[in-house]
Design an enzyme around this catalytic site. Structure first.
Site, PDB file in Angstrom:
ATOM      1  N   TYR A 166     -41.023  19.844  11.926  1.00 31.47           N
ATOM      2  CA  TYR A 166     -41.895  18.925  11.284  1.00 31.47           C
ATOM      3  C   TYR A 166     -42.812  17.955  12.224  1.00 31.47           C
ATOM      4  O   TYR A 166     -42.165  16.961  12.769  1.00 31.47           O
ATOM      5  CB  TYR A 166     -40.975  17.840  10.485  1.00 31.47           C
ATOM      6  N   LYS A 200     -39.109  26.644   9.696  1.00 32.88           N
ATOM      7  CA  LYS A 200     -39.393  25.949   8.209  1.00 32.88           C
ATOM      8  C   LYS A 200     -40.588  24.891   8.382  1.00 32.88           C
ATOM      9  O   LYS A 200     -40.418  24.272   9.303  1.00 32.88           O
ATOM     10  CB  LYS A 200     -38.146  25.047   7.747  1.00 32.88           C
TER      11      LYS A 200
HETATM   12  P1  FBP Z   1     -38.120  19.450  -0.111  1.00 34.05           P
HETATM   13  O1  FBP Z   1     -38.203  21.148  -0.634  1.00 34.05           O
HETATM   14  O2  FBP Z   1     -37.394  18.774  -1.144  1.00 34.05           O
HETATM   15  O3  FBP Z   1     -39.105  19.087   0.582  1.00 34.05           O
HETATM   16  O4  FBP Z   1     -36.729  19.630   1.269  1.00 34.05           O
HETATM   17  C1  FBP Z   1     -37.287  19.980   2.316  1.00 34.05           C
HETATM   18  C2  FBP Z   1     -36.873  18.978   3.278  1.00 34.05           C
HETATM   19  O5  FBP Z   1     -36.922  19.477   4.652  1.00 34.05           O
HETATM   20  C3  FBP Z   1     -35.299  18.624   3.471  1.00 34.05           C
HETATM   21  O6  FBP Z   1     -34.428  19.496   3.953  1.00 34.05           O
HETATM   22  C4  FBP Z   1     -35.255  16.959   3.862  1.00 34.05           C
HETATM   23  O7  FBP Z   1     -34.209  16.313   3.065  1.00 34.05           O
HETATM   24  C5  FBP Z   1     -36.568  16.622   3.326  1.00 34.05           C
HETATM   25  O8  FBP Z   1     -37.385  17.863   3.158  1.00 34.05           O
HETATM   26  C6  FBP Z   1     -37.189  15.763   4.510  1.00 34.05           C
HETATM   27  O9  FBP Z   1     -38.443  15.373   4.129  1.00 34.05           O
HETATM   28  P2  FBP Z   1     -39.379  14.416   4.669  1.00 34.05           P
HETATM   29  O10 FBP Z   1     -39.144  14.479   6.298  1.00 34.05           O
HETATM   30  O11 FBP Z   1     -40.653  14.424   4.059  1.00 34.05           O
HETATM   31  O12 FBP Z   1     -38.614  12.868   4.509  1.00 34.05           O
END
Ligand code: FBP
Length: 296
Positions: A166, A200
């Site tokens: 991310y 992911k």
């Molecule tokens: P979603 O499909 O709801 O976006 O979930 C993916 C995810 O990676 C979750 O594992 C995590 O809780 C969330 O998104 C974190 O999102 P962010 O960093 O945007 O708060």
């Protein structure tokens, strides 16, 4: 479209290959594709994510949903895994998420601290472990150091490692933001370089161009962007995450383009549990119809 790599091409140890085979070929559609249900939102965002559908705050309800929907795995934190997974052990694969954080502070240098071990994942019967890496965060030195320990343990115990790659932090915000094609492409490549088995990523937004390098400003379509992202992940299997709740057609189109690009599958959380039980299962069935067209 990129060719989806087969398990034999990933350089996996016997333990990792066995567990990935179980996930991809003995659960879900059993055709080498995957749909995972992430459910760590109670930690990452707090109970607000469950407000519209209170039943989604009940881990037992969501585990049942993962089973009824025929998911390839559910990704949860240690507390829920200990208290709720035993009832469904082996029926739906467990991905133990090893790090996580609350969103109460909003630091310019995000880091997701480790709170569980690969050994605990093995004890719980997990088929994979998950780690969130904040690509672009000024805290990358500490992030890489704790990631190294997780990667070594995952190798030692033979558990596939899924990296939530991310883009985050002030520098990312200044360069197109977390979903820009530039940032997502970099995140896919970074996870591959760092030895993830699966990565992911968010779906790339090529229209987010403010501050991004020249190479990402050529007016790419979203299909071209996701094609390039899958290519950047190369022999790291790619999963596309869901993001904020959106309409069915938006999610189906995201799934179509991702699979067409050569992604291995999807990992949708809020877009599954922030719907009624019936609507969730209906959307999951439609997503699986798409995955069925891309066996590997
Ligand atoms: P979603 O499909 O709801 O976006 O979930 C993916 C995810 O990676 C979750 O594992 C995590 O809780 C969330 O998104 C974190 O999102 P962010 O960093 O945007 O708060």
């Amino acid at each position: 479209m990129n060719v989806r790599p087969s398990l034999n091409q990933l350089g996996l140890s016997t333990g990792k290959k066995t567990r990935l085979y179980r996930i991809l070929h003995q659960h879900g559609l059993r055709n080498g594709t995957a749909i995972f249900l992430p459910y760590d939102h109670g930690l990452e965002h707090g109970p607000r994510d469950f407000a519209g559908h209170p039943e989604s705050g009940d881990p037992k309800h969501v585990l049942k949903l993962a089973l009824e929907g025929g998911f390839n795995g559910i990704a949860i934190q240690i507390g829920l895994a200990r208290k709720f997974y035993w009832e469904y052990a082996g029926e739906v694969p467990l991905v133990l998420k090893l790090n996580g954080k609350t969103d109460i502070p909003a630091p310019p240098d995000p880091l997701s601290p480790v709170n569980a071990t690969v050994e605990e994942a093995v004890r719980l019967g997990a088929d994979a472990v998950g780690y969130t890496l904040y690509v672009g965060s000024p805290a990358q030195e500490r992030d890489f150091a704790q990631y190294l320990r997780v990667r070594e343990d995952a190798d030692r115990y033979g558990l596939p490692l899924i990296v939530w790659s991310y883009p985050r932090g002030a520098a990312i915000d200044a360069k197109g933001g977390r979903d820009s094609f530039y940032a997502v492409d970099y995140a896919a490549r970074a996870a591959s370089e760092l030895g993830a088995d699966l990565v992911k990523v968010n779906f790339p937004q090529p229209d987010k161009q403010s501050g991004v390098p020249e190479a990402y400003r050529r007016g790419f379509s979203s299909q071209e962007a996701i094609d390039a992202v899958v290519q950047s992940a190369s022999r790291t299997l790619l999963l596309v995450s869901g993001g904020d709740h959106a309409g069915d057609e938006v999610m189906l189109e995201k799934a179509r383009q991702s699979m067409e690009a050569g992604a291995t599958g999807l990992i949708f959380g809020r877009n599954v549990f922030q719907r009624s039980h019936y609507e969730s299962l209906r959307l999951v069935a439609q997503l699986k119809d798409i995955l069925a067209k891309y066996p590997s």
